[in-house]
Design a protein around this motif. Sequence first.
Motif, PDB file in Angstrom:
ATOM      1  N   GLN A   1       4.069  31.045  10.402  1.00  0.00           N
ATOM      2  CA  GLN A   1       4.899  30.091   9.717  1.00  0.00           C
ATOM      3  C   GLN A   1       6.076  30.974   9.329  1.00  0.00           C
ATOM      4  N   ILE A   2       5.905  32.019   8.825  1.00  0.00           N
ATOM      5  CA  ILE A   2       7.240  32.758   8.473  1.00  0.00           C
ATOM      6  C   ILE A   2       7.837  33.483   9.670  1.00  0.00           C
ATOM      7  N   ALA A   3       7.221  33.526  10.709  1.00  0.00           N
ATOM      8  CA  ALA A   3       7.775  34.131  11.812  1.00  0.00           C
ATOM      9  C   ALA A   3       8.701  32.873  12.407  1.00  0.00           C
ATOM     10  N   LEU A   4       8.211  31.727  12.560  1.00  0.00           N
ATOM     11  CA  LEU A   4       8.832  30.697  13.078  1.00  0.00           C
ATOM     12  C   LEU A   4      10.292  30.430  12.144  1.00  0.00           C
ATOM     13  N   ARG A   5      10.073  30.536  10.917  1.00  0.00           N
ATOM     14  CA  ARG A   5      11.250  30.341   9.883  1.00  0.00           C
ATOM     15  C   ARG A   5      12.400  31.458  10.212  1.00  0.00           C
ATOM     16  N   GLU A   6      11.797  32.560  10.238  1.00  0.00           N
ATOM     17  CA  GLU A   6      12.680  33.685  10.632  1.00  0.00           C
ATOM     18  C   GLU A   6      13.635  33.594  11.967  1.00  0.00           C
ATOM     19  N   VAL A   7      12.613  33.154  13.082  1.00  0.00           N
ATOM     20  CA  VAL A   7      13.398  32.872  14.278  1.00  0.00           C
ATOM     21  C   VAL A   7      14.626  31.895  14.289  1.00  0.00           C
ATOM     22  N   PHE A   8      14.198  30.705  13.602  1.00  0.00           N
ATOM     23  CA  PHE A   8      15.120  29.667  13.348  1.00  0.00           C
ATOM     24  C   PHE A   8      16.328  30.104  12.619  1.00  0.00           C
ATOM     25  N   ARG A   9      15.981  31.167  11.498  1.00  0.00           N
ATOM     26  CA  ARG A   9      17.003  31.486  10.697  1.00  0.00           C
ATOM     27  C   ARG A   9      18.031  32.542  11.518  1.00  0.00           C
ATOM     28  N   GLU A  10      17.476  33.448  12.345  1.00  0.00           N
ATOM     29  CA  GLU A  10      18.255  34.127  13.169  1.00  0.00           C
ATOM     30  C   GLU A  10      19.053  33.304  14.252  1.00  0.00           C
ATOM     31  N   LEU A  11      18.560  32.383  14.854  1.00  0.00           N
ATOM     32  CA  LEU A  11      19.200  31.665  15.662  1.00  0.00           C
ATOM     33  C   LEU A  11      20.222  30.943  15.100  1.00  0.00           C
ATOM     34  N   GLU A  12      20.159  30.210  13.916  1.00  0.00           N
ATOM     35  CA  GLU A  12      21.249  29.741  13.261  1.00  0.00           C
ATOM     36  C   GLU A  12      22.209  30.730  12.910  1.00  0.00           C
ATOM     37  N   ALA A  13      21.961  31.935  12.406  1.00  0.00           N
ATOM     38  CA  ALA A  13      22.926  32.777  12.223  1.00  0.00           C
ATOM     39  C   ALA A  13      23.589  33.273  13.374  1.00  0.00           C
ATOM     40  N   GLU A  14      22.824  33.645  14.675  1.00  0.00           N
ATOM     41  CA  GLU A  14      23.629  33.753  15.774  1.00  0.00           C
ATOM     42  C   GLU A  14      24.730  32.587  16.205  1.00  0.00           C
ATOM     43  N   LYS A  15      24.299  31.349  16.080  1.00  0.00           N
ATOM     44  CA  LYS A  15      25.083  30.219  16.420  1.00  0.00           C
ATOM     45  C   LYS A  15      26.263  30.278  15.688  1.00  0.00           C
ATOM     46  N   GLU A  16      26.202  30.535  14.484  1.00  0.00           N
ATOM     47  CA  GLU A  16      27.247  30.455  13.511  1.00  0.00           C
ATOM     48  C   GLU A  16      28.431  31.625  13.780  1.00  0.00           C
ATOM     49  N   GLU A  17      27.650  32.936  14.233  1.00  0.00           N
ATOM     50  CA  GLU A  17      28.551  34.030  14.414  1.00  0.00           C
ATOM     51  C   GLU A  17      29.481  33.656  15.842  1.00  0.00           C
ATOM     52  N   LEU A  18      28.499  33.322  16.969  1.00  0.00           N
ATOM     53  CA  LEU A  18      29.253  32.644  17.947  1.00  0.00           C
ATOM     54  C   LEU A  18      30.213  31.708  17.914  1.00  0.00           C
ATOM     55  N   ALA A  19      30.149  30.582  17.090  1.00  0.00           N
ATOM     56  CA  ALA A  19      31.140  29.784  16.720  1.00  0.00           C
ATOM     57  C   ALA A  19      32.402  30.440  16.144  1.00  0.00           C
ATOM     58  N   LEU A  20      32.165  31.199  15.222  1.00  0.00           N
ATOM     59  CA  LEU A  20      33.370  31.905  14.736  1.00  0.00           C
ATOM     60  C   LEU A  20      34.197  32.737  15.623  1.00  0.00           C
ATOM     61  N   GLU A  21      33.379  33.513  16.529  1.00  0.00           N
ATOM     62  CA  GLU A  21      33.969  34.075  17.590  1.00  0.00           C
ATOM     63  C   GLU A  21      34.837  33.272  18.559  1.00  0.00           C
ATOM     64  N   LEU A  22      34.278  32.126  18.770  1.00  0.00           N
ATOM     65  CA  LEU A  22      34.884  31.232  19.676  1.00  0.00           C
ATOM     66  C   LEU A  22      36.096  30.645  18.921  1.00  0.00           C
ATOM     67  N   PHE A  23      36.156  30.296  17.594  1.00  0.00           N
ATOM     68  CA  PHE A  23      37.135  29.869  16.907  1.00  0.00           C
ATOM     69  C   PHE A  23      38.189  30.864  16.803  1.00  0.00           C
ATOM     70  N   ASN A  24      37.786  32.198  16.623  1.00  0.00           N
ATOM     71  CA  ASN A  24      39.092  33.145  16.573  1.00  0.00           C
ATOM     72  C   ASN A  24      39.313  33.426  17.887  1.00  0.00           C
ATOM     73  N   ALA A  25      38.744  33.249  18.741  1.00  0.00           N
ATOM     74  CA  ALA A  25      39.394  33.375  20.578  1.00  0.00           C
ATOM     75  C   ALA A  25      40.310  32.138  20.631  1.00  0.00           C
ATOM     76  N   ASP A  26      39.875  31.058  20.153  1.00  0.00           N
ATOM     77  CA  ASP A  26      40.979  30.097  20.647  1.00  0.00           C
ATOM     78  C   ASP A  26      42.256  30.198  19.379  1.00  0.00           C
ATOM     79  N   ALA A  27      41.832  30.684  18.355  1.00  0.00           N
ATOM     80  CA  ALA A  27      43.211  30.851  17.584  1.00  0.00           C
ATOM     81  C   ALA A  27      44.078  31.893  17.935  1.00  0.00           C
ATOM     82  N   ALA A  28      43.451  32.909  18.439  1.00  0.00           N
ATOM     83  CA  ALA A  28      44.181  34.133  19.385  1.00  0.00           C
ATOM     84  C   ALA A  28      45.193  33.568  20.521  1.00  0.00           C
TER      85      ALA A  28
END
Length: 71
Positions: A39-66
């Motif tokens: 259960q813990i491993a699954l939660r950690e995987v989903f947490r990391e995926l969410e963090a990665e998704k947010e980071e990529l979204a921010l990078e795309l937003f910054n790239a669009d702004a640039a």
Amino acid sequence: MGRSHNRDDHTEQRLRRIEAQLHDILLWLDTQSQEEREQIALREVFRELEAEKEELALELFNADAANDSDW
């Protein structure tokens, strides 16, 4: 070129933090039951995926702004 270097540094720092977190998690998991570990491993995987998704979204937003400044 400086932008690429900064991104590489950021990625390397993020990988070091993740590695340290994984080490801590593994030490802690040794004290847990099999079901709890799964259960813990699954939660950690989903947490990391969410963090990665947010980071990529921010990078795309910054790239669009640039790119907007090029117009």
